[in-house]
Design an enzyme around this catalytic site. Structure first.
Site, short mmCIF file in Angstrom:
data_model
loop_
_atom_site.label_atom_id
_atom_site.label_comp_id
_atom_site.label_asym_id
_atom_site.label_seq_id
_atom_site.Cartn_x
_atom_site.Cartn_y
_atom_site.Cartn_z
N ARG A 195 0.82 -1.23 0.00
CA ARG A 195 0.00 0.00 0.00
C ARG A 195 0.85 1.27 0.00
O ARG A 195 0.50 2.28 0.61
CB ARG A 195 -0.98 0.01 1.19
CG ARG A 195 -1.92 -1.19 1.22
CD ARG A 195 -2.78 -1.27 -0.03
NE ARG A 195 -3.63 -2.47 -0.02
CZ ARG A 195 -3.34 -3.61 -0.65
NH1 ARG A 195 -2.21 -3.72 -1.36
NH2 ARG A 195 -4.16 -4.63 -0.60
N SER A 251 -11.64 -1.89 2.24
CA SER A 251 -11.01 -2.23 3.53
C SER A 251 -10.61 -0.95 4.25
O SER A 251 -9.85 -0.14 3.71
CB SER A 251 -9.78 -3.11 3.30
OG SER A 251 -10.13 -4.34 2.71
N GLU A 275 -6.34 2.39 6.04
CA GLU A 275 -5.95 2.32 4.63
C GLU A 275 -6.61 3.46 3.86
O GLU A 275 -6.04 4.00 2.93
CB GLU A 275 -6.38 0.97 4.04
CG GLU A 275 -5.94 0.75 2.61
CD GLU A 275 -6.12 -0.69 2.16
OE1 GLU A 275 -6.75 -0.88 1.11
OE2 GLU A 275 -5.64 -1.59 2.86
#
Length: 311
Positions: free
Chosen positions: A177, A227, A297
């Site tokens: 990420r 998410s 996230e």
């Protein structure tokens, strides 16, 4: 809006008036369906316009923010002070041999469907990820044992000097990420994927299988940003949240999904504050029980409503 009159006039010289919106509610531009107004929202039509608008913002010392589909973004109820540059009109997709080059605003879904049409395999994992390819490259998006780093060949970006720069896969520094794009604040203009020839029927079967898994396990019927939390080292966020008996927990109309505890959803009319308060509650309880700090996230931008009113 008086302080933005000058910059709006300058932006209008590089893109059409129809591409400029004032006090535009960000709830209309995020998958969470929440968020107060952006002072200015502009939708440039090509790389040159993006370069010019960024230059104008920098010269006028005005904050600017880049978004694609807004699928990994939570905007606070007070909105965003400054200029939001939405890249949705940069959405061309081209194919040459086994390579697909897509402008940053192209949806991952559209890119995967082009790959299917051309019989190119490797990017099936991204078929159901609800974002743009520019955002996916920047955060090395992934799902079901696939990540963008597996197929990315290069990315065309605008660097911090306002110049176009091509970054190779190695120069992108792709990790979980994260990427050099995020680290240096670059703006993605286009992405080139290197794929492999494959059988269309096999590619489609793989996409259909992953779509069914997503539909069965994820709360796709509700607004969310996918998410909510990053995967903590050695753990799964959804398991930790579920083991804290937080599945179904609500703050206002924000809820930890009963279908998948890694998702916080907007059940009906949640505010950004509802979502943020629920995120904090989840983080607090997981840390208290397991000593694990959950990081979001989803990106969080903007001001709280009370701060905006006081200003």
């Amino acid at each position: 809006m008086m302080q933005y009159e000058k910059i709006i006039k300058q932006i209008n010289k590089v893109t059409s008036k129809e591409n400029i919106k004032i006090n535009e509610l960000m709830e209309n531009h995020t998958s969470f369906k929440v968020g107060g107004p952006a002072d200015v929202l502009v939708t440039p039509e090509n790389a040159m316009e993006v370069q010019s608008i960024i230059k104008i913002c920098k010269e006028n010392k005005v904050d600017y923010y880049l978004i694609g589909k807004g699928s990994n973004l939570l905007v606070r109820d007070g909105g965003i002070r400054g200029v939001v540059i939405k890249l949705c009109k940069l959405n061309k997709i081209e194919v040459e041999g086994n390579k697909i080059t897509a402008q940053s605003g192209a949806s991952l879904y559209d890119v995967t469907m082009v790959a299917l049409d051309k019989g190119l395999k490797g990017v099936e994992f991204a078929n159901g990820i609800p974002g743009s390819i520019g955002g996916a490259a920047a955060m090395n998006a992934g799902a079901y044992n696939g990540e963008m780093c597996m197929v990315l060949e290069s990315t065309l970006v605008i660097d911090n000097n306002g110049e176009l720069l091509t970054l190779t896969k190695d120069e992108l520094e792709l990790s979980y990420r994260s990427s050099a794009i995020l680290k240096h604040g670059y703006t993605v203009i286009s992405v080139t994927l290197a794929l492999e020839p494959g059988d269309r029927a096999v590619i489609k079967a793989r996409m259909d299988d992953l779509w069914k898994k997503r539909n069965d396990k994820q709360p796709l019927e509700y607004p969310s940003a996918g998410s909510t939390f990053k995967r903590p080292e050695g753990h799964y966020a959804s398991v930790l949240i579920q083991d804290c008996n937080l599945k179904g927990t609500s703050v206002g109309d924000a809820q930890v999904s009963e279908k998948h505890s890694g998702f916080i959803i907007n059940k009906k009319n949640a505010s950004a504050k509802d979502i943020l308060d629920l995120i904090s509650l989840v983080q607090q309880q997981v840390e208290e029980k397991y000593g694990v700090q959950l990081s979001t996230e989803v990106k969080i931008w903007g001001e709280d409503l009370l701060l905006a009113k006081e200003a």
